[in-house]
Design a protein around this motif. Structure first.
Motif, PDB file in Angstrom:
ATOM      1  N   LEU A 277      29.169  78.416  29.427  1.00 48.82           N
ATOM      2  CA  LEU A 277      29.510  77.894  30.749  1.00 48.82           C
ATOM      3  C   LEU A 277      30.938  78.204  31.152  1.00 48.82           C
ATOM      4  O   LEU A 277      31.307  78.004  32.316  1.00 48.82           O
ATOM      5  CB  LEU A 277      29.251  76.389  30.806  1.00 48.82           C
TER       6      LEU A 277
ATOM      7  N   ILE B 123      24.760  70.171  24.217  1.00 41.55           N
ATOM      8  CA  ILE B 123      25.905  70.443  25.086  1.00 41.55           C
ATOM      9  C   ILE B 123      27.167  70.347  24.238  1.00 41.55           C
ATOM     10  O   ILE B 123      27.426  69.316  23.624  1.00 41.55           O
ATOM     11  CB  ILE B 123      25.948  69.447  26.262  1.00 41.55           C
TER      12      ILE B 123
ATOM     13  N   SER C  90      31.277  70.713  23.965  1.00 41.93           N
ATOM     14  CA  SER C  90      32.526  70.718  24.726  1.00 41.93           C
ATOM     15  C   SER C  90      33.520  71.723  24.145  1.00 41.93           C
ATOM     16  O   SER C  90      33.224  72.421  23.168  1.00 41.93           O
ATOM     17  CB  SER C  90      33.143  69.316  24.742  1.00 41.93           C
TER      18      SER C  90
ATOM     19  N   ARG D 137      31.047  66.904  28.935  1.00 38.31           N
ATOM     20  CA  ARG D 137      29.659  66.851  28.439  1.00 38.31           C
ATOM     21  C   ARG D 137      28.756  66.016  29.341  1.00 38.31           C
ATOM     22  O   ARG D 137      27.630  66.417  29.630  1.00 38.31           O
ATOM     23  CB  ARG D 137      29.615  66.279  27.019  1.00 38.31           C
TER      24      ARG D 137
ATOM     25  N   TYR E 275      24.484  74.843  25.380  1.00 38.05           N
ATOM     26  CA  TYR E 275      25.414  75.079  26.474  1.00 38.05           C
ATOM     27  C   TYR E 275      26.803  74.814  25.895  1.00 38.05           C
ATOM     28  O   TYR E 275      27.098  73.708  25.470  1.00 38.05           O
ATOM     29  CB  TYR E 275      25.134  74.133  27.646  1.00 38.05           C
TER      30      TYR E 275
ATOM     31  N   THR F 205      24.159  67.320  35.504  1.00 41.81           N
ATOM     32  CA  THR F 205      23.745  68.502  36.262  1.00 41.81           C
ATOM     33  C   THR F 205      22.449  69.077  35.705  1.00 41.81           C
ATOM     34  O   THR F 205      21.521  69.396  36.453  1.00 41.81           O
ATOM     35  CB  THR F 205      24.854  69.579  36.229  1.00 41.81           C
ATOM     36  N   LEU F 206      22.360  69.190  34.385  1.00 38.47           N
ATOM     37  CA  LEU F 206      21.149  69.724  33.757  1.00 38.47           C
ATOM     38  C   LEU F 206      19.968  68.778  33.943  1.00 38.47           C
ATOM     39  O   LEU F 206      18.832  69.225  34.139  1.00 38.47           O
ATOM     40  CB  LEU F 206      21.397  69.999  32.279  1.00 38.47           C
TER      41      LEU F 206
ATOM     42  N   ARG G 281      30.985  80.739  33.991  1.00 37.78           N
ATOM     43  CA  ARG G 281      30.640  80.288  35.350  1.00 37.78           C
ATOM     44  C   ARG G 281      31.857  79.843  36.122  1.00 37.78           C
ATOM     45  O   ARG G 281      31.855  79.828  37.331  1.00 37.78           O
ATOM     46  CB  ARG G 281      29.630  79.154  35.286  1.00 37.78           C
TER      47      ARG G 281
ATOM     48  N   LYS H 240      29.079  65.128  32.566  1.00 37.36           N
ATOM     49  CA  LYS H 240      28.843  65.745  33.884  1.00 37.36           C
ATOM     50  C   LYS H 240      27.859  66.907  33.763  1.00 37.36           C
ATOM     51  O   LYS H 240      26.979  67.079  34.596  1.00 37.36           O
ATOM     52  CB  LYS H 240      30.152  66.210  34.518  1.00 37.36           C
ATOM     53  N   THR H 241      28.014  67.697  32.722  1.00 33.64           N
ATOM     54  CA  THR H 241      27.095  68.807  32.499  1.00 33.64           C
ATOM     55  C   THR H 241      25.695  68.278  32.216  1.00 33.64           C
ATOM     56  O   THR H 241      24.701  68.811  32.732  1.00 33.64           O
ATOM     57  CB  THR H 241      27.591  69.700  31.346  1.00 33.64           C
TER      58      THR H 241
ATOM     59  N   VAL I 231      31.985  73.672  27.472  1.00 33.92           N
ATOM     60  CA  VAL I 231      31.789  72.694  28.535  1.00 33.92           C
ATOM     61  C   VAL I 231      33.018  71.791  28.637  1.00 33.92           C
ATOM     62  O   VAL I 231      33.463  71.247  27.628  1.00 33.92           O
ATOM     63  CB  VAL I 231      30.522  71.849  28.239  1.00 33.92           C
TER      64      VAL I 231
ATOM     65  N   THR J  93      24.546  62.238  41.228  1.00 32.19           N
ATOM     66  CA  THR J  93      24.255  63.636  40.878  1.00 32.19           C
ATOM     67  C   THR J  93      22.866  63.987  41.380  1.00 32.19           C
ATOM     68  O   THR J  93      21.903  63.357  40.962  1.00 32.19           O
ATOM     69  CB  THR J  93      24.317  63.849  39.354  1.00 32.19           C
TER      70      THR J  93
END
Length: 142
Positions: A137, A107, A109, A13, A7, A19-20, A140, A15-16, A10, A51
């Motif tokens: 990402l 992930i 950044s 990192r 991903y 979410t994942l 999005r 927060k992503t 981003v 989250t």
């Protein structure tokens, strides 16, 4: 063979990763969040408490007595992973034990150094024949 997902682009990192992790938990998958240090692990843990915004993702540290039955494990040692489902790499280096997992999540950044290190990991996986999926990402946010 381990399925690898990158991903990239981003903004945040952690927060992503939260979410994942929440998505994986909703699908009944277990996650090992492999953090770079204790401070990062604590920050990630705090984010998991909110989250999603109206929920909670059950989590604990790898050394906790409930680690064997907890969906998300926050770890910075990688000594004895309690499962082999999803490894979320929140470190700059390649996790030596990644191939025991069914899926690896990387992930990346927008930081240039983070991107450079991620390219090295990507090349390592690709050169060894791993199936890699990329998720941009930045698209999005548009």
């Amino acid at each position: 063979m381990t399925q690898i997902d990158f991903y990239f682009h981003v903004e945040d990192r952690l927060k992503t990763a939260c979410t994942l992790s929440a998505k994986a938990y909703a699908r009944g998958l277990r996650v090992l969040a492999y953090c770079s240090d204790l401070d990062t692990g604590r920050k990630f843990s705090r984010l998991l408490w909110s989250t999603p915004a109206t929920g909670f993702v059950p989590h604990c540290t790898a050394g906790d007595r409930l680690a064997a039955v907890t969906p998300v494990i926050v770890d910075c040692e990688g000594a004895n992973p309690p499962h082999d489902e999803v490894l979320m790499n929140l470190r700059d280096e390649l996790p030596a034990f990644f191939s025991r997992f069914q899926r690896l999540v990387e992930i990346v950044s927008i930081d240039e150094e983070d991107r450079r290190l991620a390219r090295e990991r990507f090349k390592y996986y690709r050169d060894r024949g791993y199936d890699i999926r990329s998720h941009d990402l930045s698209k999005r946010a548009q």
